[in-house]
Design a protein around this motif. Structure first.
Motif, PDB file in Angstrom:
ATOM      1  N   CYS A  70     -12.773-123.412   5.399  1.00 24.08           N
ATOM      2  CA  CYS A  70     -12.700-122.323   6.791  1.00 24.08           C
ATOM      3  C   CYS A  70     -13.851-122.544   8.207  1.00 24.08           C
ATOM      4  O   CYS A  70     -13.846-122.994   8.857  1.00 24.08           O
ATOM      5  CB  CYS A  70     -12.803-120.736   6.134  1.00 24.08           C
ATOM      6  SG  CYS A  70     -11.286-119.579   5.851  1.00 24.08           S
ATOM      7  N   ILE A  71     -14.950-122.832   6.871  1.00 22.73           N
ATOM      8  CA  ILE A  71     -16.723-123.828   7.936  1.00 22.73           C
ATOM      9  C   ILE A  71     -15.713-124.996   8.486  1.00 22.73           C
ATOM     10  O   ILE A  71     -16.134-125.006   9.210  1.00 22.73           O
ATOM     11  CB  ILE A  71     -17.277-123.631   7.369  1.00 22.73           C
ATOM     12  CG1 ILE A  71     -18.012-121.690   6.895  1.00 22.73           C
ATOM     13  CG2 ILE A  71     -18.598-124.277   7.225  1.00 22.73           C
ATOM     14  CD1 ILE A  71     -18.954-121.718   5.659  1.00 22.73           C
ATOM     15  N   ALA A  72     -14.853-125.468   7.615  1.00 19.62           N
ATOM     16  CA  ALA A  72     -14.893-127.343   8.263  1.00 19.62           C
ATOM     17  C   ALA A  72     -13.578-127.238   9.058  1.00 19.62           C
ATOM     18  O   ALA A  72     -14.478-128.296  10.125  1.00 19.62           O
ATOM     19  CB  ALA A  72     -14.433-128.018   6.897  1.00 19.62           C
ATOM     20  N   THR A  73     -13.076-126.254   8.963  1.00 19.55           N
ATOM     21  CA  THR A  73     -12.138-125.898  10.338  1.00 19.55           C
ATOM     22  C   THR A  73     -13.005-125.621  11.595  1.00 19.55           C
ATOM     23  O   THR A  73     -13.250-126.573  12.238  1.00 19.55           O
ATOM     24  CB  THR A  73     -10.764-125.090  10.302  1.00 19.55           C
ATOM     25  OG1 THR A  73     -10.293-126.088   8.557  1.00 19.55           O
ATOM     26  CG2 THR A  73      -9.758-125.320  10.913  1.00 19.55           C
ATOM     27  N   GLU A  74     -13.828-125.014  11.478  1.00 17.63           N
ATOM     28  CA  GLU A  74     -14.632-124.412  12.521  1.00 17.63           C
ATOM     29  C   GLU A  74     -15.497-125.287  13.007  1.00 17.63           C
ATOM     30  O   GLU A  74     -15.295-125.429  13.871  1.00 17.63           O
ATOM     31  CB  GLU A  74     -14.652-122.629  12.291  1.00 17.63           C
ATOM     32  CG  GLU A  74     -15.783-122.073  13.535  1.00 17.63           C
ATOM     33  CD  GLU A  74     -13.998-121.811  14.394  1.00 17.63           C
ATOM     34  OE1 GLU A  74     -15.082-121.743  15.163  1.00 17.63           O
ATOM     35  OE2 GLU A  74     -13.496-121.218  13.681  1.00 17.63           O
TER      36      GLU A  74
END
Length: 122
Positions: A70-74
């Motif tokens: 999730c953090i990488a996508t954001e």
């Protein structure tokens, strides 16, 4: 962990012979990292007399991989919104602030910045 047996057939010397291949279905087979060792180390530092089951380790590993994804996508979305081609630490910090709630985000950014500084200056 669930196991499935996949049978493949090979043609050799005029005969069909079956080859069975065992395939494990776990998160590590899909390109995700396994954090079980690190979870065990942190648990032993915090509470030395306690252990953790393998099922709980799998749940923790899945949770860590999901948060990372999730953090990488954001962070990638923020990078594209800024019309940049390089992912910067600021993008990652902003993604952490967006994805994690209040104090948890502040602590994550503080510990992450400290770790990056130690790595750069070592």
């Amino acid at each position: 962990m669930a196991r499935s047996i996949i049978k493949k057939y090979r043609y050799s010397n005029g005969h069909l012979s079956s080859i069975s291949i065992k395939k494990l279905h776990s998160s590590t087979n899909f390109g995700h990292r396994n954090y079980s060792l690190y979870v065990n180390r942190v648990l032993k530092e915090v509470v030395p007399q306690r252990g953790i089951s393998s099922r709980t380790l799998d749940v923790m590993n899945t949770l860590i991989n999901n948060i990372f994804e999730c953090i990488a996508t954001e962070a990638c979305n923020l990078m594209y919104f800024r019309n940049r081609c390089t992912l910067t630490p600021e993008d990652i910090q902003r993604a952490v602030y967006v994805r994690l709630p209040g104090k948890l985000a502040k602590h994550a950014v503080a510990f992450g910045s400290e770790a990056v500084n130690r790595y750069v200056h070592s």
